[in-house]
Design an enzyme around this catalytic site. Structure first.
Site: not given
Ligand code: GAL
Length: 681
Positions: A123, A161-162, A319, A367, A370
């Site tokens: 990504r 995003n980020e 997040e 992920e 996660h």
């Molecule tokens: C962030 C991201 C999320 C997910 C998360 C996992 O960097 O914005 O989409 O990847 O980490 O920890």
């Protein structure tokens, strides 16, 4: 602002917006069949979820081809969420370009300093400066904004995003062109650039703008000012992308707040968030715990710094994780209590929204291991029960919403330019860690039970009686003046090794270190004395130093020596000094003492300012205290930093969260958090 985001949907009994803390997650319904969506909203209601971030990685689904659009599924999700009382922080969906775009336009792919292309398949494979990417991204943003402009679920826009998580440094030809434009704007003339970059060194003089390049892989150390400017430029290039998306959003949906999720963490230094903060309608942050002996101190530091970036106003935790992540060598599950404690520590430092990555744990993709709010095991799980308990706690804490941080006596100055400049190559040591030094001071203050605000350069320094500026390496003349005025007017400045050494061009302030701060500190250093890894020196009465030493000569008669080196090359010479000036003082700590050493030194450094702990002596170090203040009252958060039960006696106030013992003292279970409210006068 954040606490009333939902007010268009949900009003209090009197019709007025009802401030509340927001609770939710990234929601990725496109990974699941339709029937799961029904269960999702049912469980969201059960958990008290009232906001989600949607469509973050949906570009390929929304726009399956250059002129094909599929919004039907997203319309349905938006409606469903709205019917269930869940507001949407809607992503512009530009974070991950779809395969059709990268196939048609491989020239949008980022390039490393070695000339390697970063291919699609993960990504964020886009160049921040690519005009082709920009055009496609903004087209998508316009479609999204137009489609959902009037949708009642829409509460905020989530740009990309980020930004910069994987693509902050791009060395492509697009980047080279944009870097040249940026340099022209900064310097105006090649002479000014040649001076700033010190190009008389190693025959680097430029005679045409076209000769300028990003610091691509070179035969030896690239020019340091070129490197520093490339960092500034790269942060600005992403900021520019943020502004470009924001401009479309503001045009199409004026009145809908715009944000993007920052990553205030040690490993993400590329983006100067202090500089970005003014670009968003509210600050949002992502934070993940990386296991270490100081990991929860780091969490608190990050939350505190985010509050500093937000100017003490509430911010949005976009997040964090309910339990393990998937991107560390070993991904530790959180222990009982940690989910709530981690979340509430963010709230203690000003978060008005507590969100996770992600709502439902993925069954496929990178992920899938996660954690999420709904784990693979489903809702019948300890994790989901902990999530719903947290939802209840956040409802109880509704009165906290909108409150700001009450300034602390101590400020810690965190400066992106010094972070960047102090860790460049070809320096006295490659072992210096800017963030770690700042964190050590923070940990030491936590150990003493003393509240501190992490603040960024450019904020009002006079708010804090003591200002600690660790490794303030890059000091332009103006900043030196501000710090001098601060101390003369009664502030107590504390700074450390490798501070005051260079100006904004990374040129050394001559005449002896710490250059720009030499007169203020009343000392002079002729040569640095960095230490090899593992080597330490003893100080009389102030622990053990590592990493760095300085050969200090005291130059002002009033400068006091607070500690001397007992061993090492500079044995007998000053190690820690303080110069009284005006009604304040300026102190210098010339070696790395670490959190424990700093905790023993700090009482002497704080003493002239009269800063002491506000906590009862018996719980100092075990409990972190923070204070938020607003129309709903003064809120004292008490976070149990330990794995033992702790009792905090002698505090007044209504206990909003937490229990009390028979004597009325606040009783904190291991890793527990309590919140007390007292009225504001
Ligand atoms: C962030 C991201 C999320 C997910 C998360 C996992 O960097 O914005 O989409 O990847 O980490 O920890």
């Amino acid at each position: 602002m954040i606490s009333t985001l939902l007010s268009r949907q949900q009003r209090g009994p009197d019709g007025a917006p009802a401030p509340r803390l927001l609770f939710g997650a990234d929601y990725n319904p496109e990974q699941w069949p339709r029937e799961v969506w029904e269960e999702d909203v049912r469980l969201m209601r059960e958990a008290g979820v009232n906001v989600v971030s949607l469509a973050i990685f949906s570009w390929a689904r929304i726009q399956p081809g250059p002129d094909a659009w599929d919004f039907a599924w997203l319309d349905e999700v938006m409606d469903l969420l709205h019917e269930n009382g869940v507001g949407v922080d809607l992503a512009t969906a530009t974070a991950s370009p779809p395969p059709w775009l990268t196939t048609a336009h491989p020239e949008i792919l980022p390039v490393t300093d070695r000339g390697e292309t970063l291919w699609p398949g993960a990504r964020q494979h886009w160049r921040p400066t690519s005009p082709v990417f920009r055009e496609h991204a903004l087209r998508l943003v316009r479609e999204m904004a137009t489609r959902y402009a009037g949708h009642p679920a829409l509460v905020a826009w989530h740009v990309n995003n980020e930004l910069g998580c994987h693509n902050v440094y791009d060395y492509s030809d697009d980047a080279a062109r944009a870097f040249r434009d940026w340099l022209r704007a900064r310097y105006g003339t090649l002479d000014a650039l040649n001076h700033a970059w010190g190009t008389a060194f190693w025959s680097q003089r430029y005679s045409d703008w076209e000769q300028l390049l990003p610091p691509r892989l070179a035969a030896s150390h690239p020019n340091p000012t070129q490197q520093l400017d490339f960092k500034r430029f790269s942060s600005d290039a992403l900021k520019d992308h943020l502004r470009a998306e924001r401009a479309v959003l503001r045009e199409v949906t004026p009145g809908v707040p715009v944000t993007t999720n920052f990553m205030v963490m040690p490993g993400t230094k590329g983006m100067n968030y202090a500089d970005w903060a003014g670009e968003v309608d509210f600050v949002a942050n992502d934070h993940y715990v990386v296991p270490s002996p100081q990991d929860r101190d780091e969490l608190s530091f990050s939350a505190n710094l985010t509050s500093g970036i937000a100017g003490g106003r509430p911010w949005f935790l976009m997040e964090h994780s309910t339990s393990a992540v998937n991107w560390q060598p070993v991904n530790l599950a959180k222990r009982p209590g940690e989910l709530a404690r981690d979340s509430l520590t963010h709230v203690a430092h000003g978060a008005d929204a507590v969100c996770f990555f992600q709502w439902r744990q993925s069954a496929a993709g990178a992920e899938k291991y996660h954690s999420a709010m709904v784990p693979h095991a489903g809702a019948d799980s300890d994790l989901f029960r902990a999530v719903t308990a947290l939802g209840d706690t956040l409802k109880t804490l509704a009165p906290v919403a909108g409150s700001e941080r009450e300034p602390a006596g101590v400020g810690i100055l965190f400066d992106w330019e010094s972070w960047w400049a102090s860790e460049q190559d070809s320096h006295p040591t490659s072992l210096l860690d800017y963030h770690q030094e700042a964190l050590d001071w923070y940990s030491a203050l936590l150990a003493l039970g003393i509240r501190a605000d992490v603040v960024t350069t450019g904020t009002d320094l006079s708010r804090h009686r003591v200002l600690i500026a660790p490794v303030l390496h890059l000091v332009p003349a103006e900043l030196a003046k501000d710090l001098t005025r601060y101390a003369e007017q009664g502030g107590h400045l504390v700074t450390t090794y490798f501070s005051g050494v260079v100006d904004e061009n990374d040129h050394v302030w001559l005449g002896g270190y710490p250059g720009a701060l030499r007169d203020l500190l009343g000392i002079r250093v002729e040569e640095f004395g960095p230490l090899p890894a593992g080597r330490t020196v003893a100080l009389d009465d102030a622990g053990t130093g590592g990493l760095w030493t300085d050969h200090i000569t005291v130059t002002a008669p009033e400068t006091e020596v607070l500690a001397r080196y007992r061993t090492g090359t500079y044995a007998g010479h000053p190690a820690v000094t303080r110069r009284p000036t005006g009604s304040g003082s300026a102190a210098y700590v010339s070696t790395r003492l670490g959190a424990d050493g700093l905790a023993s030194l700090l009482p002497r450094l704080l003493e002239p300012a009269g800063v002491v702990s506000e906590l009862p002596a018996e719980v100092r170090g075990s409990v972190e205290a923070t204070v938020r203040r607003g129309p709903g009252g003064r809120f004292l958060f008490l976070v149990n930093r330990t794995d033992e039960a702790v009792t905090v006696p002698g505090l007044a106030g209504e206990v909003l969260v937490g229990g009390t013992d028979a004597d009325g003292a606040v009783a904190l279970a291991p890793r527990d958090v309590a919140v007390l409210r007292t009225p504001t006068g």
